[in-house]
Design an enzyme around this catalytic site. Structure first.
Site, PDB file in Angstrom:
ATOM      1  N   GLN A  11      -1.103   6.679  -9.762  1.00 51.04           N
ATOM      2  CA  GLN A  11       0.075   7.442  -8.613  1.00 51.04           C
ATOM      3  C   GLN A  11       1.361   6.920  -9.068  1.00 51.04           C
ATOM      4  OE1 GLN A  11      -1.580   6.485  -5.016  1.00 51.04           O
ATOM      5  NE2 GLN A  11      -0.055   7.557  -3.917  1.00 51.04           N
ATOM      6  N   SER A  95      -4.767   2.048 -12.485  1.00 55.54           N
ATOM      7  CA  SER A  95      -5.275   2.240 -10.879  1.00 55.54           C
ATOM      8  C   SER A  95      -5.947   3.457 -10.654  1.00 55.54           C
ATOM      9  CB  SER A  95      -3.895   2.099 -10.108  1.00 55.54           C
ATOM     10  OG  SER A  95      -4.279   1.958  -8.870  1.00 55.54           O
ATOM     11  N   LEU A  96      -5.610   4.545 -10.197  1.00 49.02           N
ATOM     12  CA  LEU A  96      -6.396   5.683  -9.943  1.00 49.02           C
ATOM     13  C   LEU A  96      -6.802   6.245 -11.165  1.00 49.02           C
ATOM     14  CD1 LEU A  96      -6.796   8.706  -8.704  1.00 49.02           C
ATOM     15  CD2 LEU A  96      -4.440   9.316  -9.450  1.00 49.02           C
ATOM     16  N   ARG A 120     -10.913   7.675  -1.674  1.00 52.74           N
ATOM     17  CA  ARG A 120      -9.905   6.775  -1.880  1.00 52.74           C
ATOM     18  C   ARG A 120      -8.723   7.001  -1.401  1.00 52.74           C
ATOM     19  NH1 ARG A 120      -6.712   4.789  -6.456  1.00 52.74           N
ATOM     20  NH2 ARG A 120      -6.879   2.854  -7.061  1.00 52.74           N
ATOM     21  N   HIS A 205      -3.180  -2.645  -3.876  1.00 54.84           N
ATOM     22  CA  HIS A 205      -3.593  -3.656  -4.580  1.00 54.84           C
ATOM     23  C   HIS A 205      -3.301  -5.016  -3.938  1.00 54.84           C
ATOM     24  CE1 HIS A 205      -4.672  -0.719  -7.510  1.00 54.84           C
ATOM     25  NE2 HIS A 205      -3.558  -0.262  -7.384  1.00 54.84           N
ATOM     26  N   GLN A 254     -10.833  -3.132  -6.992  1.00 58.06           N
ATOM     27  CA  GLN A 254      -9.460  -2.761  -7.664  1.00 58.06           C
ATOM     28  C   GLN A 254      -8.444  -2.461  -6.412  1.00 58.06           C
ATOM     29  OE1 GLN A 254      -8.233   1.211  -8.395  1.00 58.06           O
ATOM     30  NE2 GLN A 254      -8.687   0.904 -10.645  1.00 58.06           N
TER      31      GLN A 254
END
Length: 303
Positions: A11, A95-96, A120, A205, A254
């Site tokens: 992102q 991440s994503l 998510r 996070h 995560q």
């Protein structure tokens, strides 16, 4: 023989117009947007191609958009440089982007991956809406000094912690808005070159994302996951995992754990990876790689 790794962005890499050229020129890419519309129930292509930016930047839309656009870029790679995609020996995503990497590694199907990413994004947005929070990038300080900045800026009852270990001198911290607002002055006093408040919905996070955990756990429980055909480096522990149960657990962790991107790249470098290919919008991951190892070979396919 080259040991190629593919990297997928997270992102923040989104931009209005992404994916349009690929969708117009490559039937396999257009098909992904059509399949995405069937899964999501709305025209993702319209959001990607025409925005507006405020909508595309929303976590609810940006996560599915980046997932699909990155996989459209992967279709372009397969069409133009099939040997690169075929010979890739490892993969990772920021991440994503870890979900995109898992689809490339054939651990999760496109449709299941998109459903997960949509849930998510929605769950993280809902968690962010509960409390004012955000993220700040701190440039020019090492990890210990950034930790000291967090400790000084955080007041009792607040969350403020390191969220992304991106590369030397580029560390993102995340927490309550009140704590984030104290960071620039404290970081400057500690010798930081610059601080940048990130345009994100909340403190990703960190434990402030805990409300998203239950929804994501439930979604993952209903999705078949296979052992990846190539190593996928986890953001949580910078290791690869074959056990689907472990993969599910780590994908949940995560959202509330720091992203160990620099460690992940060093693991790949120690595996002898060269070159790296960044697949998807932007060039951020290549820039981070050069800060980790300026001699590393890196290329990319954008969209």
């Amino acid at each position: 023989m080259s040991k190629i790794a593919l990297l997928f962005p997270g992102q923040g890499a989104q931009a209005v117009g992404m994916g349009r050229q690929l969708a117009e020129s490559l039937p396999a890419a257009r098909s992904l947007f059509d399949r995405a519309q069937a899964v999501l129930g709305y025209d993702l292509a319209e959001v990607c191609f025409n925005g507006p930016a405020e909508k595309l930047d929303s976590t609810v839309y940006s996560q599915p958009a980046l997932f699909v656009c990155s996989l459209a870029a992967l279709e372009s790679l397969k069409a133009t440089k099939p040997e690169v995609a075929a010979e890739a020996k490892a993969t990772a995503g920021l991440s994503l982007g870890e979900y995109t990497a898992l689809v490339f590694a054939e651990a999760i199907t496109f449709e299941d991956g998109l459903k997960l990413v949509a849930e998510r994004g929605s769950a993280m947005q809902a968690a962010a809406d509960l409390v004012p929070s955000g993220m700040v990038s701190v440039l020019g300080l090492d990890l210990d000094k950034v930790q000291a900045v967090c400790d000084e800026a955080r007041q009792p009852g607040e969350v403020l912690q390191i969220a992304n270990h991106l590369c030397p001198g580029n560390i993102v911290i995340s927490g309550h808005t009140s704590a984030c607002e104290r960071v620039p002055a404290i970081a400057e006093k500690a010798g930081a070159m610059k601080t940048i408040r990130l345009s994100v919905a909340g403190a990703f996070h960190t434990p402030l994302m805990a409300p998203a955990v239950q929804r994501l756990t439930s979604a993952l429980a209903h999705v078949p996951i296979k052992p990846p055909r190539i190593p996928v480096i986890s953001n949580v522990d910078a290791l690869s995992h074959d056990d689907p149960h472990e993969i599910r657990h780590l994908l949940v962790q995560q959202v509330v754990s720091p992203v160990r991107w620099e460690d992940s790249m060093r693991v790949l470098l120690n595996m002898g990876v060269t070159p790296f290919w960044e697949i998807g919008p932007g060039r951020v991951l290549r820039g981070l790689l050069k800060r980790i190892d300026r001699k590393v070979a890196a290329d990319g396919i954008e969209c």
